[in-house]
Design a protein around this motif. Structure first.
Motif, PDB file in Angstrom:
ATOM      1  N   ALA A  49      10.171   8.528   7.104  1.00 38.92           N
ATOM      2  CA  ALA A  49      10.533   8.599   8.527  1.00 38.92           C
ATOM      3  C   ALA A  49      10.614   7.201   9.124  1.00 38.92           C
ATOM      4  O   ALA A  49      11.410   6.952  10.035  1.00 38.92           O
ATOM      5  CB  ALA A  49       9.511   9.445   9.284  1.00 38.92           C
ATOM      6  N   ALA A  50       9.832   6.273   8.607  1.00 36.26           N
ATOM      7  CA  ALA A  50       9.873   4.890   9.081  1.00 36.26           C
ATOM      8  C   ALA A  50      11.250   4.273   8.856  1.00 36.26           C
ATOM      9  O   ALA A  50      11.741   3.510   9.692  1.00 36.26           O
ATOM     10  CB  ALA A  50       8.803   4.059   8.371  1.00 36.26           C
ATOM     11  N   PHE A  51      11.887   4.632   7.759  1.00 31.98           N
ATOM     12  CA  PHE A  51      13.207   4.074   7.449  1.00 31.98           C
ATOM     13  C   PHE A  51      14.288   4.715   8.314  1.00 31.98           C
ATOM     14  O   PHE A  51      15.230   4.041   8.727  1.00 31.98           O
ATOM     15  CB  PHE A  51      13.516   4.222   5.959  1.00 31.98           C
ATOM     16  N   PHE A  52      14.138   5.999   8.599  1.00 33.40           N
ATOM     17  CA  PHE A  52      15.071   6.654   9.527  1.00 33.40           C
ATOM     18  C   PHE A  52      15.002   5.980  10.894  1.00 33.40           C
ATOM     19  O   PHE A  52      16.021   5.689  11.507  1.00 33.40           O
ATOM     20  CB  PHE A  52      14.747   8.149   9.668  1.00 33.40           C
ATOM     21  N   ALA A  53      13.788   5.709  11.366  1.00 31.08           N
ATOM     22  CA  ALA A  53      13.605   5.060  12.664  1.00 31.08           C
ATOM     23  C   ALA A  53      14.221   3.665  12.676  1.00 31.08           C
ATOM     24  O   ALA A  53      14.872   3.270  13.653  1.00 31.08           O
ATOM     25  CB  ALA A  53      12.117   4.990  13.004  1.00 31.08           C
ATOM     26  N   ALA A  54      14.033   2.927  11.589  1.00 35.87           N
ATOM     27  CA  ALA A  54      14.601   1.577  11.510  1.00 35.87           C
ATOM     28  C   ALA A  54      16.120   1.623  11.517  1.00 35.87           C
ATOM     29  O   ALA A  54      16.775   0.822  12.191  1.00 35.87           O
ATOM     30  CB  ALA A  54      14.098   0.867  10.256  1.00 35.87           C
ATOM     31  N   LEU A  55      16.678   2.568  10.787  1.00 33.72           N
ATOM     32  CA  LEU A  55      18.143   2.696  10.763  1.00 33.72           C
ATOM     33  C   LEU A  55      18.690   3.046  12.141  1.00 33.72           C
ATOM     34  O   LEU A  55      19.729   2.525  12.555  1.00 33.72           O
ATOM     35  CB  LEU A  55      18.569   3.737   9.728  1.00 33.72           C
ATOM     36  N   LEU A  56      18.000   3.923  12.855  1.00 32.53           N
ATOM     37  CA  LEU A  56      18.439   4.291  14.208  1.00 32.53           C
ATOM     38  C   LEU A  56      18.402   3.087  15.149  1.00 32.53           C
ATOM     39  O   LEU A  56      19.287   2.924  15.984  1.00 32.53           O
ATOM     40  CB  LEU A  56      17.561   5.410  14.769  1.00 32.53           C
ATOM     41  N   ALA A  57      17.388   2.256  15.001  1.00 26.61           N
ATOM     42  CA  ALA A  57      17.282   1.066  15.847  1.00 26.61           C
ATOM     43  C   ALA A  57      18.275  -0.020  15.427  1.00 26.61           C
ATOM     44  O   ALA A  57      18.754  -0.785  16.266  1.00 26.61           O
ATOM     45  CB  ALA A  57      15.860   0.512  15.794  1.00 26.61           C
ATOM     46  N   ALA A  58      18.599  -0.093  14.150  1.00 25.55           N
ATOM     47  CA  ALA A  58      19.479  -1.143  13.633  1.00 25.55           C
ATOM     48  C   ALA A  58      20.955  -0.875  13.921  1.00 25.55           C
ATOM     49  O   ALA A  58      21.731  -1.809  14.131  1.00 25.55           O
ATOM     50  CB  ALA A  58      19.279  -1.288  12.123  1.00 25.55           C
ATOM     51  N   ARG A  59      21.324   0.365  13.942  1.00 27.79           N
ATOM     52  CA  ARG A  59      22.743   0.717  14.062  1.00 27.79           C
ATOM     53  C   ARG A  59      23.429   0.163  15.315  1.00 27.79           C
ATOM     54  O   ARG A  59      24.491  -0.445  15.204  1.00 27.79           O
ATOM     55  CB  ARG A  59      22.907   2.224  13.977  1.00 27.79           C
ATOM     56  N   PRO A  60      22.872   0.341  16.510  1.00 28.19           N
ATOM     57  CA  PRO A  60      23.564  -0.143  17.709  1.00 28.19           C
ATOM     58  C   PRO A  60      23.778  -1.659  17.738  1.00 28.19           C
ATOM     59  O   PRO A  60      24.679  -2.144  18.401  1.00 28.19           O
ATOM     60  CB  PRO A  60      22.664   0.280  18.864  1.00 28.19           C
ATOM     61  N   GLN A  61      22.944  -2.390  17.008  1.00 29.36           N
ATOM     62  CA  GLN A  61      23.081  -3.843  17.003  1.00 29.36           C
ATOM     63  C   GLN A  61      23.757  -4.353  15.736  1.00 29.36           C
ATOM     64  O   GLN A  61      23.800  -5.551  15.491  1.00 29.36           O
ATOM     65  CB  GLN A  61      21.730  -4.512  17.225  1.00 29.36           C
ATOM     66  N   ALA A  62      24.282  -3.448  14.927  1.00 30.38           N
ATOM     67  CA  ALA A  62      25.024  -3.789  13.704  1.00 30.38           C
ATOM     68  C   ALA A  62      24.195  -4.605  12.715  1.00 30.38           C
ATOM     69  O   ALA A  62      24.705  -5.499  12.049  1.00 30.38           O
ATOM     70  CB  ALA A  62      26.322  -4.511  14.047  1.00 30.38           C
ATOM     71  N   THR A  63      22.909  -4.282  12.613  1.00 27.72           N
ATOM     72  CA  THR A  63      22.046  -4.923  11.624  1.00 27.72           C
ATOM     73  C   THR A  63      22.084  -4.107  10.339  1.00 27.72           C
ATOM     74  O   THR A  63      21.932  -2.890  10.367  1.00 27.72           O
ATOM     75  CB  THR A  63      20.591  -5.017  12.134  1.00 27.72           C
TER      76      THR A  63
ATOM     77  N   GLY B 279       0.818  -1.215   0.000  1.00 22.23           N
ATOM     78  CA  GLY B 279       0.000   0.000   0.000  1.00 22.23           C
ATOM     79  C   GLY B 279       0.845   1.256   0.000  1.00 22.23           C
ATOM     80  O   GLY B 279       1.954   1.284  -0.514  1.00 22.23           O
ATOM     81  N   GLU B 280       0.295   2.297   0.586  1.00 22.68           N
ATOM     82  CA  GLU B 280       0.976   3.588   0.657  1.00 22.68           C
ATOM     83  C   GLU B 280       1.696   3.733   1.989  1.00 22.68           C
ATOM     84  O   GLU B 280       1.170   3.324   3.025  1.00 22.68           O
ATOM     85  CB  GLU B 280      -0.022   4.725   0.499  1.00 22.68           C
ATOM     86  N   ILE B 281       2.875   4.323   1.940  1.00 23.85           N
ATOM     87  CA  ILE B 281       3.594   4.672   3.171  1.00 23.85           C
ATOM     88  C   ILE B 281       3.710   6.192   3.165  1.00 23.85           C
ATOM     89  O   ILE B 281       4.414   6.771   2.334  1.00 23.85           O
ATOM     90  CB  ILE B 281       4.984   4.010   3.226  1.00 23.85           C
ATOM     91  N   THR B 282       2.951   6.803   4.071  1.00 19.90           N
ATOM     92  CA  THR B 282       2.879   8.258   4.136  1.00 19.90           C
ATOM     93  C   THR B 282       3.006   8.697   5.595  1.00 19.90           C
ATOM     94  O   THR B 282       3.182   7.868   6.486  1.00 19.90           O
ATOM     95  CB  THR B 282       1.531   8.767   3.576  1.00 19.90           C
ATOM     96  N   ALA B 283       2.874   9.988   5.826  1.00 18.35           N
ATOM     97  CA  ALA B 283       2.938  10.507   7.189  1.00 18.35           C
ATOM     98  C   ALA B 283       1.869   9.875   8.080  1.00 18.35           C
ATOM     99  O   ALA B 283       2.083   9.687   9.272  1.00 18.35           O
ATOM    100  CB  ALA B 283       2.767  12.029   7.180  1.00 18.35           C
ATOM    101  N   ARG B 284       0.743   9.503   7.494  1.00 18.31           N
ATOM    102  CA  ARG B 284      -0.353   8.906   8.264  1.00 18.31           C
ATOM    103  C   ARG B 284       0.015   7.591   8.930  1.00 18.31           C
ATOM    104  O   ARG B 284      -0.459   7.290  10.008  1.00 18.31           O
ATOM    105  CB  ARG B 284      -1.552   8.636   7.362  1.00 18.31           C
TER     106      ARG B 284
ATOM    107  N   GLU C 121       4.607   5.992  11.449  1.00 14.13           N
ATOM    108  CA  GLU C 121       4.941   5.492  12.791  1.00 14.13           C
ATOM    109  C   GLU C 121       4.554   4.027  12.939  1.00 14.13           C
ATOM    110  O   GLU C 121       5.276   3.245  13.554  1.00 14.13           O
ATOM    111  CB  GLU C 121       4.280   6.341  13.879  1.00 14.13           C
ATOM    112  N   ARG C 122       3.434   3.642  12.364  1.00 13.32           N
ATOM    113  CA  ARG C 122       3.000   2.243  12.421  1.00 13.32           C
ATOM    114  C   ARG C 122       3.989   1.344  11.660  1.00 13.32           C
ATOM    115  O   ARG C 122       4.348   0.263  12.128  1.00 13.32           O
ATOM    116  CB  ARG C 122       1.592   2.119  11.843  1.00 13.32           C
ATOM    117  N   VAL C 123       4.440   1.825  10.498  1.00  8.42           N
ATOM    118  CA  VAL C 123       5.434   1.082   9.712  1.00  8.42           C
ATOM    119  C   VAL C 123       6.753   1.014  10.482  1.00  8.42           C
ATOM    120  O   VAL C 123       7.392  -0.042  10.548  1.00  8.42           O
ATOM    121  CB  VAL C 123       5.631   1.727   8.318  1.00  8.42           C
TER     122      VAL C 123
END
Length: 101
Positions: free
Chosen positions: A52-66, A11-16, A19-21
């Protein structure tokens, strides 16, 4: 090896729903995989706000080297991620770059 987790979005990934994504991606990261693959094959639209969902994922992934990989991105999604500078941090693959089954 810590494994490879795939999250298939649609589907669509938008501001709406960004956060859920993002929460869905963070949940997949809780297993501390070596690679988190985000399959955009069924995504019809990715807005810059939705990234923004991808920024959040990258922030969470970095400390664990994912390593975060985005696959099956259509041309528009690829362009959006690239224009925002996310292509520098994601292993980004377009639809046409994928191997056929």
């Amino acid at each position: 090896m810590r494994g490879h987790v795939v999250v298939r979005l649609s589907g669509e990934i938008t501001a709406r729903n960004a956060e859920r994504v993002a929460e869905r991606l963070r949940q997949a990261l809780r297993t501390h995989p070596q690679v988190l693959e985000v399959d955009l094959g069924r995504v019809t639209h990715l807005s810059s706000d939705g990234c923004a969902a991808f920024f959040a994922a990258l922030l969470a992934a970095r400390p664990q080297a994912t390593r975060v990989t985005v696959t099956h991105a259509n041309a528009r999604a690829h362009d959006t991620l690239t224009q925002l500078g996310l292509a520098r941090f994601l292993d980004l693959r377009r639809e046409e770059d994928q191997d056929s089954p």
